[in-house]
Design an enzyme around this catalytic site. Structure first.
Site, short mmCIF file in Angstrom:
data_model
loop_
_atom_site.label_atom_id
_atom_site.label_comp_id
_atom_site.label_asym_id
_atom_site.label_seq_id
_atom_site.Cartn_x
_atom_site.Cartn_y
_atom_site.Cartn_z
N HIS A 144 29.85 11.18 46.92
CA HIS A 144 29.91 12.71 47.07
C HIS A 144 28.83 13.75 46.06
O HIS A 144 28.59 14.36 45.96
CB HIS A 144 30.97 13.39 46.74
CG HIS A 144 31.95 12.87 48.37
ND1 HIS A 144 31.99 13.25 49.82
CD2 HIS A 144 33.43 12.55 47.88
CE1 HIS A 144 32.65 13.26 50.05
NE2 HIS A 144 33.38 12.75 49.19
N HIS A 183 35.71 10.65 55.26
CA HIS A 183 34.37 11.41 54.33
C HIS A 183 33.20 11.63 54.25
O HIS A 183 33.06 10.49 54.03
CB HIS A 183 34.80 12.05 52.80
CG HIS A 183 36.78 12.27 52.36
ND1 HIS A 183 37.06 11.21 51.79
CD2 HIS A 183 37.59 13.20 52.53
CE1 HIS A 183 38.89 11.98 51.58
NE2 HIS A 183 38.26 12.97 53.08
N ASP A 269 40.25 5.92 52.72
CA ASP A 269 41.29 6.96 52.85
C ASP A 269 41.19 7.18 55.08
O ASP A 269 41.49 8.21 55.26
CB ASP A 269 40.61 8.63 52.50
CG ASP A 269 38.79 8.09 52.12
OD1 ASP A 269 38.84 8.71 51.52
OD2 ASP A 269 37.94 7.17 52.86
C1 LIG Z 1 41.46 21.67 46.96
C2 LIG Z 1 39.82 21.92 46.75
N1 LIG Z 1 40.18 23.07 46.25
N2 LIG Z 1 38.67 23.48 45.91
C3 LIG Z 1 37.67 24.42 45.96
C4 LIG Z 1 37.48 21.82 46.59
C5 LIG Z 1 36.25 22.17 46.74
C6 LIG Z 1 38.91 20.82 46.20
N3 LIG Z 1 38.01 20.03 46.56
N4 LIG Z 1 39.31 19.11 47.69
C7 LIG Z 1 38.35 17.72 48.13
C8 LIG Z 1 37.79 16.95 46.74
C9 LIG Z 1 37.98 15.61 47.53
C10 LIG Z 1 37.62 15.21 48.61
C11 LIG Z 1 37.71 13.45 48.96
C12 LIG Z 1 37.12 12.68 48.44
C13 LIG Z 1 36.85 11.39 48.77
O1 LIG Z 1 37.71 10.90 48.66
N5 LIG Z 1 36.00 11.33 48.79
O2 LIG Z 1 35.81 9.93 49.67
C14 LIG Z 1 38.71 15.84 49.83
C15 LIG Z 1 39.54 17.28 49.45
ZN LIG Z 2 36.75 9.74 50.92
#
Ligand SMILES: Cc1nn(C)c(C)c1/N=N/c1ccc(/C=C/C(=O)NO)cc1
Ligand SMILES: [Zn+2]
Length: 371
Positions: A144, A183, A269
């Site tokens: 990411h 993702h 995941d």
């Molecule tokens: C909570 C939240 N709140 N906010 C504002 C934000 C930007 C939030 N991030 N959520 C996320 C952050 C990372 C992942 C997965 C990562 C992965 O495994 N990648 O391969 C999923 C959701």
């Molecule tokens: Zn992921």
């Protein structure tokens, strides 16, 4: 070479993800502290321990990573991002990769540089024939992280850094990144948007994270047009959907592009037991994807394949998913059963459903612009 390279370092297990489940705990917000953040490194350490305890590690060639250099990082990231990570890492409680939900502890830059260095070492060893293929069990993840910022638990884009190293230092002309993390691989898409030297393929749950990218119409620009390929899948997809996506889109794209090296952004995941997505792969499903990628690597890239650990948040199930992939890479069976298969098998996910077939078929037209 016929051996599979392997990278793990104790420091990958020391990444400090804080005391919240995903946010720092707050009495005001009534978010309780908890022992393990969703991205706690124990999940990946448990995979390492299963690779070790199963005896598979005896069939692997352990590679020793060094920290990536500033020059390595700046091939794909802005200097401002690099400098900010180093300065925040010096703070008593560390800092954040850039999106406010990706914390790292004091000195965390050492671990992030070692993760990127692990990706580079795996690519170097595969490219020069020291090993046939490799699995780099690195942490923190990278896919990411964009040119200007870290994101989604990622600080530096390990896969992009390794690909840039292969192109600019090892003299390769074409590298493919296949991202089977659930993702969207937004980082490499951002970094290599305008380049045809990297074919960037991401198969992911539609709009899971980031929720605003990973659509089929994001195809790259300039020289890079057609070399970004997104295959968003509806939630609930299992081996039927993933194997069809690989057979119908991913493998044909790789045959058309003929990369000299394939890098897999290998997250687990997409598994049935992951807290951060809603797909239904089991360990045998990941094994099947690894087999497919190995076969096409044999066809087009002399078997040169590097898998880099990305996401995967079930401490129960990531070990079994990862063991299946590393066993397949090494051509070794330790006879270790997937302890969760009896529970997960009856739950479904194996059939290719009509709406999943349609989602993959919609991506087939993207193949036309890969030359
Ligand atoms: C909570 C939240 N709140 N906010 C504002 C934000 C930007 C939030 N991030 N959520 C996320 C952050 C990372 C992942 C997965 C990562 C992965 O495994 N990648 O391969 C999923 C959701
Ligand atoms: Zn992921």
């Amino acid at each position: 070479a016929t051996t599979t390279g392997y990278i793990w370092n104790t420091l990958y297990g020391w990444a400090d993800t804080g005391s919240g489940g995903i946010f720092p705990p707050s009495v005001d917000a009534l978010t309780q502290p908890i022992a393990h953040h969703v991205a706690h490194p124990d999940t990946k350490r448990r995979l390492h321990e299963l690779i070790s305890a199963s005896g598979l590690i005896d069939s692997l060639r352990q590679l020793e990573p060094g920290p990536a250099t500033r020059e390595d990082i700046l091939r794909v990231h802005d200097a401002a991002h690099y400098e900010r990570i180093l300065s925040e890492s010096a703070l008593p409680k560390g800092g954040d990769a850039g999106d406010g939900v990706s914390p790292f502890g004091n000195g965390g830059h050492h671990i992030a540089l070692l993760a990127a260095g692990g990706a580079i070492e795996a690519v170097r060893a595969v490219a020069d024939g020291t090993v046939r293929n490799a699995y780099a069990l690195i942490n923190p993840p990278g896919h990411h992280a964009e040119r200007a910022t870290g994101r989604g638990f990622c600080i530096f884009n390990n896969g992009a850094i390794a690909a840039a190293h292969a192109l600019e230092t090892l003299g390769l002309q074409r590298v493919a990144i296949v991202d089977w993390d659930v993702h969207h691989g937004n980082g490499a898409q951002d970094i290599f948007r305008e380049s045809s030297k990297v074919l960037n393929i991401s198969v992911h749950q539609d709009r899971c994270f980031p929720s605003d990218s990973g659509f089929r119409d994001e195809r790259g620009s300039g020289d890079g047009f057609g070399y970004t390929l997104n295959v968003p899948l509806p939630p609930g997809g299992g081996s039927g959907a993933y194997e069809y996506a690989f057979d119908a889109v991913v493998l044909p794209a790789l045959r058309a592009y003929r990369p000299e090296l394939i890098i897999v952004a290998s997250g687990f995941d997409a598994s049935m037991m992951d807290p951060l997505a809603r797909m239904m792969l089991r360990a045998d499903g990941f094994r099947s994807l690894a087999r497919k990628i190995m076969d096409v690597a044999d066809e087009v890239a002399d078997g040169k394949l590097v898998c880099l650990q990305e996401g995967g948040y079930s401490p129960y199930y990531v070990p079994f998913c990862g063991l299946a992939v590393v066993e397949e890479l090494a051509g070794v069976s330790t006879g270790t059963a997937d302890a969760f298969a009896p529970i997960l098998g009856p739950m479904g996910g194996d059939a290719l459903l009509a709406h999943e077939r349609e989602a993959v078929d919609a991506a087939k037209e993207l193949l036309a612009d890969i030359t």
